[in-house]
Design a protein around this motif. Sequence first.
Motif, PDB file in Angstrom:
ATOM      1  N   UNK A 179       0.824  -1.217   0.000  1.00 44.64           N
ATOM      2  CA  UNK A 179       0.000   0.000   0.000  1.00 44.64           C
ATOM      3  C   UNK A 179       0.856   1.264   0.000  1.00 44.64           C
ATOM      4  N   UNK A 180       1.702   1.378  -0.996  1.00 50.68           N
ATOM      5  CA  UNK A 180       2.569   2.550  -1.138  1.00 50.68           C
ATOM      6  C   UNK A 180       1.743   3.739  -1.637  1.00 50.68           C
ATOM      7  N   UNK A 181       1.900   4.887  -0.979  1.00 50.77           N
ATOM      8  CA  UNK A 181       1.164   6.095  -1.373  1.00 50.77           C
ATOM      9  C   UNK A 181       1.865   6.874  -2.476  1.00 50.77           C
ATOM     10  N   UNK A 182       3.200   6.826  -2.505  1.00 43.45           N
ATOM     11  CA  UNK A 182       3.949   7.579  -3.514  1.00 43.45           C
ATOM     12  C   UNK A 182       5.353   7.008  -3.616  1.00 43.45           C
ATOM     13  N   UNK A 216      12.997   3.539 -10.428  1.00 37.55           N
ATOM     14  CA  UNK A 216      11.663   3.958  -9.986  1.00 37.55           C
ATOM     15  C   UNK A 216      10.598   3.650 -11.033  1.00 37.55           C
ATOM     16  N   UNK A 217      10.932   3.855 -12.303  1.00 39.23           N
ATOM     17  CA  UNK A 217       9.960   3.587 -13.363  1.00 39.23           C
ATOM     18  C   UNK A 217       9.603   2.105 -13.423  1.00 39.23           C
ATOM     19  N   UNK A 218      10.596   1.241 -13.266  1.00 39.43           N
ATOM     20  CA  UNK A 218      10.339  -0.199 -13.312  1.00 39.43           C
ATOM     21  C   UNK A 218       9.577  -0.659 -12.071  1.00 39.43           C
ATOM     22  N   UNK A 219       9.896  -0.108 -10.923  1.00 36.48           N
ATOM     23  CA  UNK A 219       9.138  -0.432  -9.712  1.00 36.48           C
ATOM     24  C   UNK A 219       7.687   0.017  -9.872  1.00 36.48           C
ATOM     25  N   UNK A 220       7.508   1.229 -10.391  1.00 42.47           N
ATOM     26  CA  UNK A 220       6.165   1.793 -10.507  1.00 42.47           C
ATOM     27  C   UNK A 220       5.280   0.997 -11.464  1.00 42.47           C
ATOM     28  N   UNK A 221       5.869   0.322 -12.440  1.00 45.06           N
ATOM     29  CA  UNK A 221       5.077  -0.524 -13.338  1.00 45.06           C
ATOM     30  C   UNK A 221       4.335  -1.607 -12.572  1.00 45.06           C
ATOM     31  N   UNK A 222       4.902  -2.016 -11.455  1.00 45.44           N
ATOM     32  CA  UNK A 222       4.290  -3.060 -10.628  1.00 45.44           C
ATOM     33  C   UNK A 222       3.342  -2.480  -9.578  1.00 45.44           C
ATOM     34  N   UNK A 223       3.208  -1.157  -9.542  1.00 47.72           N
ATOM     35  CA  UNK A 223       2.364  -0.486  -8.545  1.00 47.72           C
ATOM     36  C   UNK A 223       1.390   0.452  -9.261  1.00 47.72           C
ATOM     37  N   UNK A 224       0.440  -0.084  -9.962  1.00 47.90           N
ATOM     38  CA  UNK A 224      -0.467   0.754 -10.771  1.00 47.90           C
ATOM     39  C   UNK A 224      -1.159   1.834  -9.939  1.00 47.90           C
ATOM     40  N   UNK A 225      -1.163   3.039 -10.499  1.00 47.05           N
ATOM     41  CA  UNK A 225      -1.867   4.140  -9.857  1.00 47.05           C
ATOM     42  C   UNK A 225      -1.076   4.886  -8.803  1.00 47.05           C
ATOM     43  N   UNK A 226       0.101   4.407  -8.461  1.00 49.89           N
ATOM     44  CA  UNK A 226       0.908   5.094  -7.442  1.00 49.89           C
ATOM     45  C   UNK A 226       1.698   6.222  -8.109  1.00 49.89           C
ATOM     46  N   UNK A 227       1.570   7.447  -7.633  1.00 48.55           N
ATOM     47  CA  UNK A 227       2.286   8.564  -8.269  1.00 48.55           C
ATOM     48  C   UNK A 227       3.792   8.466  -8.053  1.00 48.55           C
ATOM     49  N   UNK A 228       4.533   8.961  -9.043  1.00 45.30           N
ATOM     50  CA  UNK A 228       5.994   8.921  -9.013  1.00 45.30           C
ATOM     51  C   UNK A 228       6.510  10.356  -9.130  1.00 45.30           C
ATOM     52  N   UNK A 229       7.452  10.719  -8.257  1.00 44.38           N
ATOM     53  CA  UNK A 229       7.963  12.092  -8.227  1.00 44.38           C
ATOM     54  C   UNK A 229       9.493  12.096  -8.231  1.00 44.38           C
ATOM     55  N   UNK A 230      10.073  12.904  -9.100  1.00 47.95           N
ATOM     56  CA  UNK A 230      11.512  13.136  -9.036  1.00 47.95           C
ATOM     57  C   UNK A 230      11.785  14.187  -7.969  1.00 47.95           C
TER      58      UNK A 230
END
Length: 204
Positions: free
Chosen positions: A45-48, A61-75
């Motif tokens: 349950x990652x928020x960001x 981060x981009x590859x991790x985020x592919x496995x976490x649909x809908x979770x926002x990613x911020x530089x």
Amino acid sequence: MASRLLFLARHGEQEETGTEAPEVGLSARGRRQATLLGERLRGARIDAVHHGPLARAAETAALVAKELPGVPVHEDERAGDHMPHDTDPTGLPARYAAFLAEFTDAERRNGPRVTAEAVARFATAPAEGDVRELVITHNFLVAWLVRHALEAPERRWIGLNHANCALTVIRYSDAGPPTVVALNDAAHLPADLRATGFPDDYRF
């Protein structure tokens, strides 16, 4: 009770180019590490997701985020690769003193400032609620945040080494001091991917 569960991960293994230039991305092994890290975190349950600006952190981060649909990613520059403390080498082993001597005057000035900003942003309890964030960063910041959580001497960021895409988790709450929940947890990685990022003489 307000709390922040901070998931920290060093970026995946980078390409072997003989340099750590900002544009150097991940090796094939590093990309696999990042994907497996994302799979590990699916139920967390990652928020960001926050990551430093260098290519190896952004790609992880981009590859991790592919496995976490809908979770926002911020530089975030605060999650970048900085010297966290201008440590006096006096009394340290020659190996560590030589390591510290490699940093420039600009890195000695700017690194601690940015790291202090990272601590203020990520290493505190939120005003309210239960926040869960992932920071994809570099070895120095993970080491500094562990040292900070344990209230260890400032120079102890040196010698805290973190494997690529291993998980370190720290809980911050308004009810007490930080708790180091996990350190260098690489259970999601197969044996041949667990030791990358460590100095050669640390591998086992």
